[in-house]
Design a protein around this motif. Structure first.
Motif, mmCIF file in Angstrom:
data_model
loop_
_atom_site.group_PDB
_atom_site.id
_atom_site.type_symbol
_atom_site.label_atom_id
_atom_site.label_comp_id
_atom_site.label_asym_id
_atom_site.label_seq_id
_atom_site.Cartn_x
_atom_site.Cartn_y
_atom_site.Cartn_z
ATOM 1 N N SER A 51 0.823 -1.212 0.000
ATOM 2 C CA SER A 51 0.000 0.000 0.000
ATOM 3 C C SER A 51 0.858 1.264 0.000
ATOM 4 O O SER A 51 0.364 2.351 -0.314
ATOM 5 N N MET A 57 2.259 2.044 -9.613
ATOM 6 C CA MET A 57 0.842 1.703 -9.722
ATOM 7 C C MET A 57 0.637 0.209 -9.930
ATOM 8 O O MET A 57 -0.485 -0.282 -9.888
ATOM 9 N N TRP A 104 -1.520 6.645 -2.633
ATOM 10 C CA TRP A 104 -2.713 5.807 -2.737
ATOM 11 C C TRP A 104 -3.676 6.067 -1.584
ATOM 12 O O TRP A 104 -4.885 5.940 -1.763
ATOM 13 N N SER A 147 -5.276 -2.598 -7.918
ATOM 14 C CA SER A 147 -4.393 -1.436 -7.857
ATOM 15 C C SER A 147 -3.929 -1.231 -6.421
ATOM 16 O O SER A 147 -4.543 -1.742 -5.478
ATOM 17 N N GLU A 190 -4.407 1.166 -4.662
ATOM 18 C CA GLU A 190 -5.485 1.809 -3.912
ATOM 19 C C GLU A 190 -6.285 0.777 -3.116
ATOM 20 O O GLU A 190 -6.734 1.040 -2.004
#
Length: 279
Positions: free
Chosen positions: A38, A43, A56, A237, A239
């Motif tokens: 994280s 990306m 993120w 991702s 995120e």
């Protein structure tokens, strides 16, 4: 002969320890990897990391669907925690302190949702909702979370209630106190550790619930777990790793924080007892 048995026992303990370590690595390595990735600047989630970045988490805080899902999960978890705690305290008090017809049946009925697999329970209730032509609403979703959390709160408070001696309540009743006053002034303070533990557990169960929420949530409503699943359908991702880290912090951090607060209050109370006795 004794030396041989001693060596066999030593190797058995070593093998048990090795298997235990492997199991823990298998269980927690993905969680650790999620937290580490994280903070990856790239990306593309993977090792080796290209750098350390909080971008993120910034994108996560600007993601309105995620924030809406977080508010929904938080609201449902708070309501579930409050309602299940009240139900658990009253039910455990009735099951431990009173004898009445159907007591065993009530106890079995309360614990039954914990014995049925969550997916089966979710599908069964969904079929029932469809059979009676009842649309899925937020109220039904909250009631479903309460149904899943009540057994655990009852078990925790009931175990604590069994350890509280009845003589304290009987002494208060013999001195003229009402049964409600006896419960409020004597039994409930002794139940506080179980009440706090049950409330935190109910909050965690509701906030982290996935399978039942998938079946019971109204159309267009997302909770945190279902939002993660919907995001995983599109792409993986960093995120999502940030969102998973937030979920880990909430579901693990809140019980730990509650336990620390409870321990601190208990220590302060014990420190204050000698002063009160001296007076």
């Amino acid at each position: 002969m004794k030396a041989r048995r001693k060596d066999e026992g030593r190797w058995a303990w070593r093998l048990t320890g090795f298997v235990t370590v492997c199991v823990y690595i298998f269980m927690f390595a993905p969680i650790v990897a999620t937290v580490i990735l994280s903070f990856n600047a790239s990306m593309f989630g993977g090792f080796p990391m290209t750098g350390f970045s909080l971008q993120w988490y910034g994108k996560l805080m600007a993601n309105e669907p995620v924030l809406a899902a977080f508010r929904t999960s938080l609201w449902i978890a708070l309501v579930t925690s409050a309602v299940t705690t009240a139900i658990g305290v009253v039910t455990s008090f009735a099951l431990v302190r009173f004898e009445f017809r159907g007591k065993q049946a009530l106890s079995t009925l309360v614990i039954l949702p914990a014995l049925v697999p969550e997916t089966i329970l979710g599908v069964g209730l969904l079929v029932l909702i469809k059979a009676v032509d009842q649309p899925r609403t937020m109220l039904l979703l909250v009631l479903g979370h309460i149904l899943l959390a009540v057994p655990y709160v009852v078990l925790i408070t009931q175990a604590r209630m069994v350890g509280i001696r009845r003589v304290y309540e009987e002494a208060a009743l013999s001195l003229g106190a009402s049964r409600f006053s006896s419960f409020r002034e004597i039994t409930l303070p002794l139940l506080i550790p179980a009440v706090v533990g049950g409330a935190l557990l109910a909050f965690t169960i509701s906030f982290d619930n996935t399978s039942a929420s998938l079946f019971w949530r109204p159309a267009g409503v997302e909770t945190m777990p279902t939002q993660i699943l919907s995001m995983l359908k599109i792409s993986i991702s960093p995120e999502i790793n940030a969102l998973g880290t937030v979920m880990i912090l909430v579901t693990v951090g809140i019980p730990l924080l509650g336990g620390l607060i409870l321990q601190s209050l208990t220590r302060l109370k014990r420190r204050g007892e000698p002063k009160e006795q001296a007076r």
